[in-house]
Write a protein that holds these residues in place. Sequence first.
Motif, PDB file in Angstrom:
ATOM      1  N   UNK A 275      55.746  21.917  39.431  1.00 41.68           N
ATOM      2  CA  UNK A 275      56.588  21.311  40.462  1.00 41.68           C
ATOM      3  C   UNK A 275      56.097  21.662  41.874  1.00 41.68           C
ATOM      4  N   UNK A 276      55.872  22.973  42.072  1.00 37.44           N
ATOM      5  CA  UNK A 276      55.474  23.433  43.406  1.00 37.44           C
ATOM      6  C   UNK A 276      53.960  23.459  43.574  1.00 37.44           C
ATOM      7  N   UNK A 277      53.254  23.136  42.496  1.00 34.80           N
ATOM      8  CA  UNK A 277      51.795  23.116  42.584  1.00 34.80           C
ATOM      9  C   UNK A 277      51.200  24.483  42.841  1.00 34.80           C
ATOM     10  N   UNK A 278      51.883  25.518  42.355  1.00 37.92           N
ATOM     11  CA  UNK A 278      51.385  26.868  42.632  1.00 37.92           C
ATOM     12  C   UNK A 278      50.481  27.341  41.505  1.00 37.92           C
ATOM     13  N   UNK A 279      49.303  27.827  41.928  1.00 37.58           N
ATOM     14  CA  UNK A 279      48.369  28.367  40.957  1.00 37.58           C
ATOM     15  C   UNK A 279      48.449  29.886  40.972  1.00 37.58           C
ATOM     16  N   UNK A 280      47.975  30.465  39.891  1.00 40.45           N
ATOM     17  CA  UNK A 280      47.919  31.912  39.850  1.00 40.45           C
ATOM     18  C   UNK A 280      46.967  32.392  40.951  1.00 40.45           C
ATOM     19  N   UNK A 281      47.247  33.549  41.492  1.00 40.32           N
ATOM     20  CA  UNK A 281      46.474  34.045  42.631  1.00 40.32           C
ATOM     21  C   UNK A 281      44.985  34.158  42.312  1.00 40.32           C
ATOM     22  N   UNK A 282      44.160  33.668  43.211  1.00 39.31           N
ATOM     23  CA  UNK A 282      42.714  33.748  42.997  1.00 39.31           C
ATOM     24  C   UNK A 282      42.236  35.196  43.034  1.00 39.31           C
ATOM     25  N   UNK A 283      42.995  36.035  43.727  1.00 36.55           N
ATOM     26  CA  UNK A 283      42.622  37.446  43.777  1.00 36.55           C
ATOM     27  C   UNK A 283      42.738  38.059  42.382  1.00 36.55           C
ATOM     28  N   UNK A 284      43.851  37.736  41.718  1.00 37.50           N
ATOM     29  CA  UNK A 284      44.066  38.296  40.379  1.00 37.50           C
ATOM     30  C   UNK A 284      43.036  37.745  39.398  1.00 37.50           C
ATOM     31  N   UNK A 285      42.724  36.447  39.521  1.00 34.94           N
ATOM     32  CA  UNK A 285      41.745  35.848  38.618  1.00 34.94           C
ATOM     33  C   UNK A 285      40.336  36.403  38.858  1.00 34.94           C
ATOM     34  N   UNK A 286      40.005  36.585  40.136  1.00 34.85           N
ATOM     35  CA  UNK A 286      38.691  37.149  40.468  1.00 34.85           C
ATOM     36  C   UNK A 286      38.566  38.552  39.898  1.00 34.85           C
ATOM     37  N   UNK A 287      39.660  39.273  40.015  1.00 33.19           N
ATOM     38  CA  UNK A 287      39.664  40.640  39.517  1.00 33.19           C
ATOM     39  C   UNK A 287      39.488  40.650  37.997  1.00 33.19           C
ATOM     40  N   UNK A 288      40.127  39.685  37.326  1.00 36.04           N
ATOM     41  CA  UNK A 288      40.016  39.596  35.868  1.00 36.04           C
ATOM     42  C   UNK A 288      38.557  39.349  35.459  1.00 36.04           C
ATOM     43  N   UNK A 289      37.936  38.382  36.114  1.00 28.91           N
ATOM     44  CA  UNK A 289      36.548  38.056  35.792  1.00 28.91           C
ATOM     45  C   UNK A 289      35.612  39.216  36.136  1.00 28.91           C
ATOM     46  N   UNK A 290      35.823  39.801  37.300  1.00 28.70           N
ATOM     47  CA  UNK A 290      34.949  40.900  37.723  1.00 28.70           C
ATOM     48  C   UNK A 290      35.085  42.087  36.788  1.00 28.70           C
ATOM     49  N   UNK A 291      36.295  42.378  36.355  1.00 32.26           N
ATOM     50  CA  UNK A 291      36.410  43.559  35.495  1.00 32.26           C
ATOM     51  C   UNK A 291      35.837  43.269  34.104  1.00 32.26           C
ATOM     52  N   UNK A 292      35.906  42.015  33.658  1.00 32.22           N
ATOM     53  CA  UNK A 292      35.237  41.658  32.402  1.00 32.22           C
ATOM     54  C   UNK A 292      33.739  41.942  32.514  1.00 32.22           C
ATOM     55  N   UNK A 293      33.147  41.485  33.604  1.00 36.47           N
ATOM     56  CA  UNK A 293      31.710  41.680  33.810  1.00 36.47           C
ATOM     57  C   UNK A 293      31.383  43.161  33.902  1.00 36.47           C
ATOM     58  N   UNK A 294      32.143  43.877  34.716  1.00 38.72           N
ATOM     59  CA  UNK A 294      31.863  45.291  34.937  1.00 38.72           C
ATOM     60  C   UNK A 294      32.011  46.104  33.657  1.00 38.72           C
ATOM     61  N   UNK A 295      33.060  45.802  32.902  1.00 35.22           N
ATOM     62  CA  UNK A 295      33.286  46.555  31.668  1.00 35.22           C
ATOM     63  C   UNK A 295      32.177  46.313  30.665  1.00 35.22           C
ATOM     64  N   UNK A 296      31.498  45.189  30.807  1.00 37.52           N
ATOM     65  CA  UNK A 296      30.375  44.921  29.921  1.00 37.52           C
ATOM     66  C   UNK A 296      29.053  45.406  30.501  1.00 37.52           C
ATOM     67  N   UNK A 297      29.149  46.253  31.510  1.00 42.29           N
ATOM     68  CA  UNK A 297      27.948  46.886  32.047  1.00 42.29           C
ATOM     69  C   UNK A 297      27.099  45.978  32.904  1.00 42.29           C
ATOM     70  N   UNK A 299      26.001  44.545  36.339  1.00 42.98           N
ATOM     71  CA  UNK A 299      26.111  44.900  37.764  1.00 42.98           C
ATOM     72  C   UNK A 299      26.540  43.655  38.545  1.00 42.98           C
ATOM     73  N   UNK A 300      27.660  43.791  39.240  1.00 39.33           N
ATOM     74  CA  UNK A 300      28.325  42.614  39.800  1.00 39.33           C
ATOM     75  C   UNK A 300      28.659  42.795  41.272  1.00 39.33           C
ATOM     76  N   UNK A 301      28.514  41.701  42.012  1.00 38.19           N
ATOM     77  CA  UNK A 301      28.974  41.701  43.398  1.00 38.19           C
ATOM     78  C   UNK A 301      30.149  40.734  43.510  1.00 38.19           C
ATOM     79  N   UNK A 302      31.193  41.175  44.191  1.00 34.57           N
ATOM     80  CA  UNK A 302      32.360  40.320  44.400  1.00 34.57           C
ATOM     81  C   UNK A 302      32.458  40.040  45.895  1.00 34.57           C
ATOM     82  N   UNK A 303      32.521  38.770  46.246  1.00 34.04           N
ATOM     83  CA  UNK A 303      32.686  38.409  47.652  1.00 34.04           C
ATOM     84  C   UNK A 303      34.119  37.977  47.916  1.00 34.04           C
ATOM     85  N   UNK A 376      30.871  37.164  41.754  1.00 29.72           N
ATOM     86  CA  UNK A 376      32.185  36.517  41.680  1.00 29.72           C
ATOM     87  C   UNK A 376      32.632  36.261  43.113  1.00 29.72           C
ATOM     88  N   UNK A 377      32.906  34.975  43.407  1.00 24.66           N
ATOM     89  CA  UNK A 377      33.378  34.674  44.751  1.00 24.66           C
ATOM     90  C   UNK A 377      34.868  34.431  44.702  1.00 24.66           C
TER      91      UNK A 377
END
Lengths: 767, 432
Positions: A275-297, A299-303, A376-377
């Motif tokens: 209804x409100x067109x609200x998406x989940x926060x990109x910060x939380x999603x970026x963090x999810x992806x970055x921690x997946x990468x990091x936990x798998x060893x 080396x990741x840069x997040x912008x 991860x941007x």
Amino acid sequence: MNRLTGKFNSLHELIKEIKNMPQYKAQITHWHTIPAKEARCAEFPEQIQNELKQVFLDRGISSLYTHQAESFQEINKGNHVVTVTPTASGKTLCYNLPVLQRLLEDNSARALYMFPTKALAQDQVAEVNELINLLEVDIKAYTYDGDTAPTARQAIRNAGHIVVTNPDMLHSAILPHHTKWVKLFENLQFIVIDELHTYRGVFGSHVANVLRRLKRICNFYGSNPQFICTSATIANPKEHAERLLEQKVYLIDKNGAPAGEKHVVFYNPPIVNQQLGIRRSSVLESQKLASLLLKNGIQTIVFARSRVRVEILLTYLQEQTKNEFGTKSIRGYRGGYLPKQRREIERGLRNGEIRGVVSTNALELGIDIGQLQACVMNGYPGSIASTWQQSGRAGRRQESSLTFMVASSNPLDQYIIQNPQFFFEATPEEARIEADNLLILIDHIKCAAYELPFEKGEKFGGETLLEVLEFLTEEKVLHQVQDRWYWMEQSFPAHNISLRSAAQENFIIIDMTEGSRVIGEVDRFSAPTLIHEEAIYIHEGIQFQVEKLDFEEKKAFVRKVDVDYFTDANLAVQLKVLQVDKQTETNSHEIQYGEVTVNAKATFFKKIKYKTHENIGSGPIHLPEEELHTSSYWFSFAENILENRSKNDLQFALLGLSNVLVHIAPLYLMCDPMDIRVVPQVKAIHTKLPTIFFYDRYPGGVGLSERLYEVHHALLEQAKELIQGCTCLSGCPACVGPIEEVGLTGKEFALELLGVLINENNNELIH
Amino acid sequence: MSQLKNRLNRLKKTQASIDNKVISSHLKGGEWGEVGAVTKTNAYGSFVKREIRIPLQEKIGFYPLYQLVGSAQALSHLQSIKSNVLHDKMLFFDTETTGLGIGAGNVPFMLGIGYYTDDAFIVEQLFIRNPSEELAMLAYINEKFQHFTHLVSYNGKTFDLPLLKNRFIIHRLTYEGEHLEHIDLLYPARSLWRNSLTTCKLSHVERKRLGIHRVDDVPGSMAPTLYFKYLIEKDPNIVADVFRHNKVDIVTLAILSIYFVSLFEKRDVYSNLELDELYRLCVWFNNMELTDLFQYVYELLTTRVIEEDPNYFIPLAMIFKKKKDVETSVSLWKKFIELQGHQRIINTEPYIELAKYYEHRKKDFKQAIYYTKEAELRVYNRISLSKRNQKYTEILQEIQKRKNRLEKKIKSRVNEVDQNSVVELRQVEMNV
């Protein structure tokens, strides 16, 4: 995947699997694979000195990349050259090779290298010295910047073959004291300008003037140096170089360096409220992806787009991965960290001790941090050029690399993610400068007059030199005798002119938790919204609350706190038209470009809760108003343009349209979204009509509004496309704005308004 | 034009405001003759020159100008000057400029020079009526340089001369003063008056030490403002005070030279010196290796130190220690302690030095430990008086280390039977 640990064995495996994992699959809206690229090589040019060639042969390098060889050839022909190269393509040889060649031929020759930051300069001097050591010849390369010991300075001035510096140093130390640099200026054969694309906007306009001064001094000492430039991919490297240098420049844009396979993944966070067109926060999603990468060893840069976001992401990531790594393995990186701290982080990234880094675009530049594996941007970086630069931080030569672009709900991000072809097919943005911005020009004419008197008939910038000289004479800054204008003031003009920011001074941030300690700084424009009293200022993941802001003394006193919210300040803006320079009319609206005065005042701030991002409180901000004279582009139309709609409806339409336009404007500009601002007015003072204004957020303007004036119609088309393409029902943060702001009908009315404006355009075209 | 003008004026508000004080003036345009100057023209153009002859008999402050005649050689000691210094080959030099620092935009609008002839001291002041006259002025001084061997200035090494050289570069004229050896009187002035004068500004030095009192002097810092005003109003009277100020500066340079020379010649002047000046002078003569003068001043100094301030014995003792005359040093340290009495002493240096002397030279560990313990006591007193700080803790640790080592040595000397312990002792000593 390792079934016991749930971890992937390699990045390669992760790339294969992630597409099918349900928690990610739905959000991946586009997967773009760029195949690995073979190197394209060329023989060492014939003219190259044997000893120089031997150095490379000894290191097992038997050929050059094509762009390196081409650069060498063109410079040999006497051309000014700009080479466009992505990250890690051996660009330094494009200038080091011809420069060393010349120095081997002629030991009295000199070269000046200019890098946008001290860190880059120090990197590069180390690199060129490595080559010189292998050559075993008497060539001296030094950095000359604020860190150079006073005792070493004289030796560098007299004996340095290659002087490596930055534009600020050139501006305030070298040029005003050119008589100490006679050796350099008399024998200057090359000026190397790296990262040319960074010299855009205000900074670029200043640097263009510093280069005018530099050429003036060279001319005085009888040298006529050749320019060798390198740039990241932008739409107009040749034009940009020619504007900066005011010379014809030869463009080399066929890059011969190899690259590993590259995966660029567009990732749109899931909608949580249709209804409100609200998406989940990109910060939380970026963090999810970055921690997946990091936990798998990996080396990741997040912008992240802002300093605040960097700090928030850093906090989240350190928390998430605390079982895997200590906090020292995941670091933040941004302006405002002290130099020593930054050098340590760069080192850690190169040697692999640091596994993850969260950065602003500060790491977009060629600072040597080695090559990482994934990127991860958090949010679209604002320009195609920046996106490729950031993505280029991931990618080792023999390996695949992975880049996630996580869209935020802002309209520009949503436009890009819904139109991947725009991103992958369109040319990147143009770098623009406005070297003749009157304020900037006057500043540098003063500096130039200090350096050498002006003579009648001399050229400096546009056609206005004579008038400016007369103005400065009246102001008793210059003194005219016949056909010459002399500096006649006690001051040292370069000291009061900073190239970096409209704000000539920074606010320093002092931590009062234990004694008092300076922890960072904030530019003047950002101060009212970032460090007003009660603001939460985050530094290295630690929260501080601003207890006192001493606006006069430019100091903010902060104390450590531990709260579950951050703050977001609101800025109120008033705008007056001073002068109209250009205008066009259509049947439905009038488009104008000219000068305006803007008065801005920070009014209040909101407290926003972590994780849920709900608004949990607010407070007033009491700070003085800022006044700005700048250039602006605006368009206005009749009050009754929307038939049968009330004034109130029109207001929502205006607001909605402005929100969209200001977000997609960067599609045409290579600028920070903060550099261009928008103000919608239902009844503008100037036209008495509904009007949308855009203005450059820099005194005097830097050409951004002017460009928008030129692309006005395309801008409207793009806005329409975006709103139509948005899946929300009646407005969301990704298009016209949330319904709390634009009402339930904002989206509908904005589209209706666009309909009228655009149809009229078509009519105009047909007639 | 008007449109750009409007924009320029509008932007001015945003700009850092240009210091634009309008200087009011009731002076009417005057002639150069009124300030005693004439127009000078050469191949490069014109400028204004004022020349003043001062008879050598004239006494400026305490000293008549002729005193430098035949005695300038002594100045060579001040800055290890190699060539002969003759009074009539010295060019005294001072500039007035439009700004601070030595950037390319700072213009010396007045060059003041002074020199001796057979019967007079001549001051020449070269002044440019606008910046386009600078080249002619530079060409003139370039020619002047050829008649001299030494340049005498006050802070000219870091300011006036580099600035002048800049101007030659900017006007593409070869600077023809490279043969001039430079005597910058600021350096000896600073070393001599470091503690006895609050500032070593020339005007302060001349008032306090040379008996020169300027009347209605405009400070040098006003010179740029007056010059800018002159540029607008073109009235020579506006810069008359700058001419006067610069003239006094030049004459003072000569008188200051005479004063320094007198320190090498007239032993009777020493009695007028403050204690610290006399001490500095003693250090000078020691560094310059002028043995007779050193000995003379040293003896004078010791008498006065005993009466006025025994603390000077400590640095004096160090001078002798460096000269390898340790016995004299020891007598000075002891004298110091005797005169002061233990209780009033703060500085531990004499105790430590004496302890070292007895330990290493005399092998008299008992004496050594006596002085070490006294030193320890001094520090304890200090710590109890002030807040415990890093510095004193470190000093204390050093002292206690020394004490322990000495106690060990004394013990091993009691058991001194075999050769080994002596060897061991030597080793310990080497580690000191």
